[in-house]
Design a protein around this motif. Structure first.
Motif, mmCIF file in Angstrom:
data_model
loop_
_atom_site.group_PDB
_atom_site.id
_atom_site.type_symbol
_atom_site.label_atom_id
_atom_site.label_comp_id
_atom_site.label_asym_id
_atom_site.label_seq_id
_atom_site.Cartn_x
_atom_site.Cartn_y
_atom_site.Cartn_z
ATOM 1 N N THR A 1 7.555 1.576 3.124
ATOM 2 C CA THR A 1 7.535 2.934 2.576
ATOM 3 C C THR A 1 8.731 3.756 3.045
ATOM 4 O OG1 THR A 1 6.014 3.652 4.326
ATOM 5 C CG2 THR A 1 5.032 3.001 2.226
ATOM 6 N N MET A 2 9.161 3.548 4.296
ATOM 7 C CA MET A 2 10.325 4.277 4.798
ATOM 8 C C MET A 2 11.586 3.838 4.044
ATOM 9 S SD MET A 2 12.761 4.043 8.061
ATOM 10 C CE MET A 2 12.792 2.361 7.672
ATOM 11 N N THR A 3 11.742 2.543 3.856
ATOM 12 C CA THR A 3 12.916 2.031 3.151
ATOM 13 C C THR A 3 12.927 2.532 1.708
ATOM 14 O OG1 THR A 3 12.912 0.063 4.533
ATOM 15 C CG2 THR A 3 14.134 -0.077 2.481
ATOM 16 N N ALA A 4 11.775 2.486 1.051
ATOM 17 C CA ALA A 4 11.682 2.909 -0.346
ATOM 18 C C ALA A 4 11.827 4.422 -0.510
ATOM 19 C CB ALA A 4 10.352 2.447 -0.933
ATOM 20 N N SER A 5 11.660 5.175 0.565
ATOM 21 C CA SER A 5 11.725 6.640 0.458
ATOM 22 C C SER A 5 13.094 7.122 0.000
ATOM 23 C CB SER A 5 11.361 7.288 1.790
ATOM 24 O OG SER A 5 12.379 7.079 2.753
ATOM 25 N N PRO B 1 12.869 5.003 -8.536
ATOM 26 C CA PRO B 1 11.580 5.379 -7.976
ATOM 27 C C PRO B 1 11.370 4.734 -6.610
ATOM 28 C CG PRO B 1 11.237 3.660 -9.590
ATOM 29 C CD PRO B 1 12.711 3.992 -9.603
ATOM 30 N N ARG B 2 10.423 5.248 -5.882
ATOM 31 C CA ARG B 2 10.101 4.700 -4.552
ATOM 32 C C ARG B 2 9.345 3.392 -4.743
ATOM 33 N NH1 ARG B 2 8.337 9.873 -0.885
ATOM 34 N NH2 ARG B 2 10.300 10.965 -1.139
ATOM 35 N N ARG B 3 10.040 2.283 -4.466
ATOM 36 C CA ARG B 3 9.448 0.968 -4.710
ATOM 37 C C ARG B 3 9.971 -0.030 -3.701
ATOM 38 N NH1 ARG B 3 8.706 -1.368 -10.707
ATOM 39 N NH2 ARG B 3 7.063 -2.836 -10.146
ATOM 40 N N ALA B 4 9.066 -0.886 -3.220
ATOM 41 C CA ALA B 4 9.439 -1.927 -2.263
ATOM 42 C C ALA B 4 8.748 -3.233 -2.675
ATOM 43 C CB ALA B 4 9.007 -1.542 -0.854
ATOM 44 N N VAL B 5 9.291 -4.343 -2.202
ATOM 45 C CA VAL B 5 8.732 -5.663 -2.472
ATOM 46 C C VAL B 5 8.454 -6.346 -1.141
ATOM 47 C CG1 VAL B 5 9.155 -7.934 -3.479
ATOM 48 C CG2 VAL B 5 9.987 -5.887 -4.649
ATOM 49 N N LEU B 6 7.245 -6.883 -1.008
ATOM 50 C CA LEU B 6 6.890 -7.683 0.163
ATOM 51 C C LEU B 6 6.561 -9.091 -0.302
ATOM 52 C CD1 LEU B 6 4.561 -5.227 2.114
ATOM 53 C CD2 LEU B 6 6.984 -5.704 2.516
ATOM 54 N N PHE B 7 7.038 -10.074 0.438
ATOM 55 C CA PHE B 7 6.857 -11.490 0.090
ATOM 56 C C PHE B 7 6.186 -12.201 1.255
ATOM 57 C CE2 PHE B 7 8.251 -15.865 0.157
ATOM 58 C CZ PHE B 7 8.090 -16.270 -1.152
ATOM 59 N N MET C 1 -2.500 -6.923 3.224
ATOM 60 C CA MET C 1 -1.302 -6.395 2.568
ATOM 61 C C MET C 1 -1.675 -5.675 1.281
ATOM 62 S SD MET C 1 1.355 -9.536 3.212
ATOM 63 C CE MET C 1 2.727 -8.818 2.324
ATOM 64 N N MET C 2 -2.611 -6.239 0.526
ATOM 65 C CA MET C 2 -3.034 -5.599 -0.720
ATOM 66 C C MET C 2 -3.697 -4.257 -0.450
ATOM 67 S SD MET C 2 -4.390 -8.726 -3.127
ATOM 68 C CE MET C 2 -5.376 -9.566 -1.883
ATOM 69 N N ILE C 3 -4.551 -4.200 0.552
ATOM 70 C CA ILE C 3 -5.232 -2.950 0.914
ATOM 71 C C ILE C 3 -4.215 -1.896 1.357
ATOM 72 C CG2 ILE C 3 -6.789 -1.890 2.603
ATOM 73 C CD1 ILE C 3 -8.374 -4.606 2.492
ATOM 74 N N ALA C 4 -3.268 -2.310 2.183
ATOM 75 C CA ALA C 4 -2.246 -1.370 2.669
ATOM 76 C C ALA C 4 -1.374 -0.869 1.521
ATOM 77 C CB ALA C 4 -1.390 -2.046 3.739
ATOM 78 N N ALA C 5 -1.023 -1.759 0.590
ATOM 79 C CA ALA C 5 -0.210 -1.344 -0.559
ATOM 80 C C ALA C 5 -0.979 -0.333 -1.403
ATOM 81 C CB ALA C 5 0.181 -2.560 -1.384
ATOM 82 N N GLN C 6 -2.279 -0.520 -1.542
ATOM 83 C CA GLN C 6 -3.094 0.440 -2.288
ATOM 84 C C GLN C 6 -3.112 1.801 -1.592
ATOM 85 O OE1 GLN C 6 -4.814 0.444 -5.282
ATOM 86 N NE2 GLN C 6 -3.526 -1.342 -5.608
ATOM 87 N N LYS C 7 -3.206 1.791 -0.271
ATOM 88 C CA LYS C 7 -3.214 3.044 0.486
ATOM 89 C C LYS C 7 -1.896 3.798 0.340
ATOM 90 C CE LYS C 7 -6.562 1.677 3.998
ATOM 91 N NZ LYS C 7 -6.746 1.340 5.424
ATOM 92 N N ALA C 8 -0.801 3.065 0.160
ATOM 93 C CA ALA C 8 0.526 3.681 0.065
ATOM 94 C C ALA C 8 0.893 4.076 -1.360
ATOM 95 C CB ALA C 8 1.583 2.717 0.616
ATOM 96 N N LYS C 9 0.055 3.752 -2.336
ATOM 97 C CA LYS C 9 0.443 3.904 -3.738
ATOM 98 C C LYS C 9 0.743 5.332 -4.175
ATOM 99 C CE LYS C 9 -4.090 4.124 -5.923
ATOM 100 N NZ LYS C 9 -4.998 3.466 -6.846
#
Length: 100
Positions: A33-37, A41-47, A67-75
């Motif tokens: 989230t910091m990098t995408a800020s 648009p604010r977007r990041a990819v995790l692999f 990871m899915m739960i955390a991504a949802q929290k950051a949406k």
């Protein structure tokens, strides 16, 4: 003392999984989230190239589900795309069910 699957070998996360979960919860999503800020648009990819089953036999969330739960929290602030890879077919089938 027996250490096979009948003795509960798969009942709990291995130490490396516990460590990975700590990193995911305390660092990875914050970093994404910091990098995408700085992006529009604010977007990041995790692999995750070793995603596993997504959830342990006990029902506890594995790294992929965390990871899915955390991504949802950051949406609300950041779109985080997840690419989850699992080589083992049986584990992949389980992971696919968790993702759905």
């Amino acid at each position: 003392m027996a250490t096979g699957t009948d003795a509960g070998l798969l009942a709990r996360p291995k130490p490396q999984s516990v460590y990975k979960h700590g990193i995911l919860e305390q660092y990875v999503i914050r970093f994404a989230t910091m990098t995408a800020s700085k992006l529009t648009p604010r977007r990041a990819v995790l692999f995750d190239g070793f995603a596993g089953r997504g959830r342990f036999h006990t029902g506890e969330a594995g790294s992929a589900e965390r990871m899915m739960i955390a991504a949802q929290k950051a949406k609300n602030s950041t779109t985080i795309d997840l690419f989850l890879v699992e080589r083992n077919r049986e584990d992949f089938v389980s992971l696919d069910k968790v993702v759905r």
